[in-house]
Write a protein that holds these residues in place. Structure first.
Motif, PDB file in Angstrom:
ATOM      1  N   TYR A  62       0.783   2.928 -20.409  1.00  0.00           N
ATOM      2  CA  TYR A  62       1.939   2.353 -21.093  1.00  0.00           C
ATOM      3  C   TYR A  62       2.663   1.300 -20.260  1.00  0.00           C
ATOM      4  N   GLN A  63       2.274   1.124 -18.975  1.00  0.00           N
ATOM      5  CA  GLN A  63       2.922   0.114 -18.146  1.00  0.00           C
ATOM      6  C   GLN A  63       1.997  -0.302 -17.000  1.00  0.00           C
ATOM      7  N   VAL A  64       2.065  -1.614 -16.661  1.00  0.00           N
ATOM      8  CA  VAL A  64       1.309  -2.159 -15.533  1.00  0.00           C
ATOM      9  C   VAL A  64       2.289  -2.894 -14.630  1.00  0.00           C
ATOM     10  N   THR A  65       2.230  -2.627 -13.333  1.00  0.00           N
ATOM     11  CA  THR A  65       3.123  -3.308 -12.389  1.00  0.00           C
ATOM     12  C   THR A  65       2.317  -3.875 -11.227  1.00  0.00           C
ATOM     13  N   TRP A  66       2.830  -4.999 -10.679  1.00  0.00           N
ATOM     14  CA  TRP A  66       2.251  -5.629  -9.485  1.00  0.00           C
ATOM     15  C   TRP A  66       3.327  -5.698  -8.407  1.00  0.00           C
ATOM     16  N   THR A  67       2.974  -5.289  -7.204  1.00  0.00           N
ATOM     17  CA  THR A  67       3.872  -5.396  -6.053  1.00  0.00           C
ATOM     18  C   THR A  67       3.090  -5.964  -4.880  1.00  0.00           C
ATOM     19  N   LYS A  68       3.843  -6.427  -3.863  1.00  0.00           N
ATOM     20  CA  LYS A  68       3.223  -6.963  -2.642  1.00  0.00           C
ATOM     21  C   LYS A  68       3.733  -6.192  -1.443  1.00  0.00           C
ATOM     22  N   ASN A  73       7.253  -2.646   3.155  1.00  0.00           N
ATOM     23  CA  ASN A  73       7.939  -2.337   1.895  1.00  0.00           C
ATOM     24  C   ASN A  73       7.192  -2.947   0.718  1.00  0.00           C
ATOM     25  N   ASP A  74       7.469  -2.425  -0.483  1.00  0.00           N
ATOM     26  CA  ASP A  74       6.876  -2.959  -1.706  1.00  0.00           C
ATOM     27  C   ASP A  74       7.837  -3.959  -2.344  1.00  0.00           C
ATOM     28  N   GLU A  75       7.355  -5.184  -2.536  1.00  0.00           N
ATOM     29  CA  GLU A  75       8.152  -6.236  -3.170  1.00  0.00           C
ATOM     30  C   GLU A  75       7.659  -6.424  -4.605  1.00  0.00           C
ATOM     31  N   ASN A  76       8.521  -6.177  -5.583  1.00  0.00           N
ATOM     32  CA  ASN A  76       8.126  -6.284  -6.990  1.00  0.00           C
ATOM     33  C   ASN A  76       7.813  -7.726  -7.362  1.00  0.00           C
ATOM     34  N   ILE A  77       6.682  -7.911  -8.031  1.00  0.00           N
ATOM     35  CA  ILE A  77       6.252  -9.262  -8.431  1.00  0.00           C
ATOM     36  C   ILE A  77       6.294  -9.419  -9.946  1.00  0.00           C
ATOM     37  N   ALA A  78       5.644  -8.506 -10.640  1.00  0.00           N
ATOM     38  CA  ALA A  78       5.573  -8.644 -12.103  1.00  0.00           C
ATOM     39  C   ALA A  78       5.310  -7.279 -12.729  1.00  0.00           C
ATOM     40  N   THR A  79       5.659  -7.177 -14.027  1.00  0.00           N
ATOM     41  CA  THR A  79       5.436  -5.923 -14.749  1.00  0.00           C
ATOM     42  C   THR A  79       5.142  -6.209 -16.218  1.00  0.00           C
ATOM     43  N   TYR A  80       4.421  -5.292 -16.849  1.00  0.00           N
ATOM     44  CA  TYR A  80       4.129  -5.408 -18.273  1.00  0.00           C
ATOM     45  C   TYR A  80       4.346  -4.043 -18.916  1.00  0.00           C
ATOM     46  N   LYS A  82       4.537  -1.994 -22.888  1.00  0.00           N
ATOM     47  CA  LYS A  82       4.120  -2.129 -24.280  1.00  0.00           C
ATOM     48  C   LYS A  82       5.245  -2.653 -25.163  1.00  0.00           C
ATOM     49  N   ASP A  83       6.447  -2.171 -24.916  1.00  0.00           N
ATOM     50  CA  ASP A  83       7.547  -2.509 -25.817  1.00  0.00           C
ATOM     51  C   ASP A  83       8.273  -3.793 -25.439  1.00  0.00           C
ATOM     52  N   THR A  84       8.232  -4.202 -24.156  1.00  0.00           N
ATOM     53  CA  THR A  84       8.990  -5.396 -23.737  1.00  0.00           C
ATOM     54  C   THR A  84       8.123  -6.578 -23.354  1.00  0.00           C
ATOM     55  N   GLY A  85       6.836  -6.365 -23.093  1.00  0.00           N
ATOM     56  CA  GLY A  85       5.954  -7.460 -22.727  1.00  0.00           C
ATOM     57  C   GLY A  85       5.972  -7.745 -21.230  1.00  0.00           C
ATOM     58  N   SER A  86       5.628  -8.999 -20.862  1.00  0.00           N
ATOM     59  CA  SER A  86       5.472  -9.382 -19.456  1.00  0.00           C
ATOM     60  C   SER A  86       6.764  -9.914 -18.870  1.00  0.00           C
ATOM     61  N   ILE A  87       7.007  -9.577 -17.610  1.00  0.00           N
ATOM     62  CA  ILE A  87       8.144 -10.109 -16.851  1.00  0.00           C
ATOM     63  C   ILE A  87       7.664 -10.435 -15.445  1.00  0.00           C
ATOM     64  N   VAL A  88       7.817 -11.701 -15.038  1.00  0.00           N
ATOM     65  CA  VAL A  88       7.510 -12.117 -13.665  1.00  0.00           C
ATOM     66  C   VAL A  88       8.826 -12.148 -12.900  1.00  0.00           C
ATOM     67  N   LEU A  89       8.881 -11.410 -11.806  1.00  0.00           N
ATOM     68  CA  LEU A  89      10.137 -11.238 -11.075  1.00  0.00           C
ATOM     69  C   LEU A  89      10.260 -12.145  -9.870  1.00  0.00           C
ATOM     70  N   LYS A  90       9.185 -12.760  -9.402  1.00  0.00           N
ATOM     71  CA  LYS A  90       9.212 -13.544  -8.165  1.00  0.00           C
ATOM     72  C   LYS A  90       8.378 -14.807  -8.332  1.00  0.00           C
ATOM     73  N   ASP A  91       8.912 -15.948  -7.850  1.00  0.00           N
ATOM     74  CA  ASP A  91       8.190 -17.226  -7.867  1.00  0.00           C
ATOM     75  C   ASP A  91       7.589 -17.504  -9.247  1.00  0.00           C
ATOM     76  N   LYS A  92       8.444 -17.558 -10.249  1.00  0.00           N
ATOM     77  CA  LYS A  92       7.983 -17.722 -11.623  1.00  0.00           C
ATOM     78  C   LYS A  92       7.230 -19.029 -11.842  1.00  0.00           C
ATOM     79  N   ASP A  93       7.506 -20.053 -11.022  1.00  0.00           N
ATOM     80  CA  ASP A  93       6.819 -21.336 -11.183  1.00  0.00           C
ATOM     81  C   ASP A  93       5.430 -21.332 -10.551  1.00  0.00           C
TER      82      ASP A  93
END
Length: 269
Positions: A62-68, A73-80, A82-93
């Motif tokens: 139900y959810q996929v997340t990417w961290t670095k 430490n874990d730095e959040n990058i992006a998450t997906y 089902k109900d909200t879709g994709s969100i890029v949290l870092k360096d969106k460009d």
């Protein structure tokens, strides 16, 4: 006595049911063990690269997340979700989150910098088991750039060897005797410059002096001087050149004089 036996039978029955339940849970857990397939990547500084994770889980994600991983430490990058879709949290460009399906995902990094170097973590959240994770790593590199110079003062040779690249180059000398100093410089683009100086007696480098640079598993050898170090190797041969010019001028002058004398004889003067 009969009552006691009934109670004992009830206890054994309860233990048996609990044991069977635990066995069933263990079997189900083992049969649903999930793996995540990843592959490490290598990219030149300024290039583009894709890191991919694929889960063997067939459903219930139900959810996929990417961290670095950064400084432990874990730095959040992006998450997906089902109900909200994709969100890029870092360096969106520069970072794009790719979802082919809930079990197949990737991040695409554009114009890679040295800060992108390292390991990433993809996590597939599965209900009700929890997260299943993979860890693809990215190796960023920059081609090696080198330079060398030297001077001789008295009985000592002073040499400077510099190397710039990413990851950090390592410098050593052959022979290694002598007084050595080393300095690191971090450049604006994140690459590292290493400058190594050595001051060594000429008698110790009669067979020559070599700067050895190790970078990304390869060794580059730069010969500072070959056999038979001589103080005049870096000096311009001024005296021989001046003597040669004087000789050429004299030959031309004599030739012109002889030619003019010959012309006068022909004209009868």
């Amino acid at each position: 006595m009969y009552g006691i036996c009934q109670r004992m039978e009830g206890i054994y029955t309860t233990w048996t049911l609990q044991y069977l339940t635990l066995c069933i849970i263990a079997v189900v857990f083992c049969s649903t063990k999930v793996s995540v397939m990843t592959s490490n990547q290598e990219v030149e500084l300024g290039g583009n690269v894709t890191l991919r994770c694929t889960s063997s889980q067939q459903s219930d994600i139900y959810q996929v997340t990417w961290t670095k991983k950064k400084n432990g430490n874990d730095e959040n990058i992006a998450t997906y979700k089902k109900d909200t879709g994709s969100i890029v949290l870092k360096d969106k460009d520069r970072i794009n989150l790719i979802i082919w399906s809930l079990k197949d995902t990737a991040i695409n990094l554009l114009n890679v910098t040295t800060e992108d170097n390292g390991c990433y973590q993809c996590a597939f959240l599965v209900f009700p088991v929890g997260p299943h994770m993979g860890q693809p790593c990215l190796s960023v590199y920059d081609d090696l750039k080198t330079s060398i110079d030297y001077s001789i003062s008295g009985n000592h040779l002073h040499a400077n060897c510099s190397a710039t690249g990413f990851p950090r180059p390592n410098i050593s000398w052959d022979p290694s005797d002598g007084v050595k100093k080393e300095k690191d410089i971090t450049n604006p683009n994140g690459t590292l410059s290493v400058i190594s100086n050595i001051s060594i007696s000429k008698s110790k480098v009669e067979q020559g002096l070599t700067c050895k640079i190790s970078h990304r598993g390869k060794i580059k050898r730069i010969k500072v001087l070959g056999k038979g170090i001589d103080d005049t190797k870096k000096s311009f041969p001024v005296i021989p050149v001046v003597l040669a010019l004087i000789l050429v001028i004299l030959v031309i002058f004599v030739s012109v004089c002889c030619w003019r004398q010959q012309r006068k004889k022909q004209r009868g003067f």
